[in-house]
Design a protein around this motif. Structure first.
Motif: not given
Length: 123
Positions: A29-37, A43-47, A94-102, A111-115
């Motif tokens: 349902f994403s209106l934005y796109g996708m990303g990699w972290f 350590k913490e997950r980073e963009f 490295y994780y891919c994810a679906v963006a649900d925010g700006k 909201d949604d992440w790969g493994q």
């Protein structure tokens, strides 16, 4: 409902290249796109990078800008991350994810992440 599977990670020497893929499926349902972290061990997950649907807009973290390129094949439902001039500091899961925010730069926008897929860069 959303399923994402990363692949393409592995062991590479500094200066080398890898291309990561993220095959996604399900009801997105994403209106934005996708990303990699990425998340180095302990350590913490980073963009890393993000891309809007259609590929018109891309965003990169400062640490990878000029070295990594994110792209999206909407027809095939595959997100890519081309990584060049790799450094040991790039070692992470490295994780891919679906963006649900700006706020693409923060993991709260996703909201949604790969493994994840492991990338290890040796000196």
């Amino acid at each position: 409902q959303v399923h994402l599977v990363e692949s393409g990670g592995g062991l590479v020497q500094a200066g080398g290249s890898l291309r990561l893929s993220c095959v996604f499926s399900g009801h997105i349902f994403s209106l934005y796109g996708m990303g990699w972290f990425r998340q180095p061990a302990g350590k913490e997950r980073e963009f890393v990078a993000a891309i809007g649907w259609g590929g018109g807009s891309t965003y990169y973290g400062d640490s990878v800008k000029g070295r990594f390129t994110v792209s999206l094949d909407d027809a095939k439902n595959i997100l890519y991350l081309q990584m060049n001039s790799l450094k040991p500091e790039d070692t992470a899961v490295y994780y891919c994810a679906v963006a649900d925010g700006k706020n693409y730069w923060h993991r709260s926008a996703y909201d949604d992440w790969g493994q994840g897929t492991q990338v290890t860069v040796s000196p």
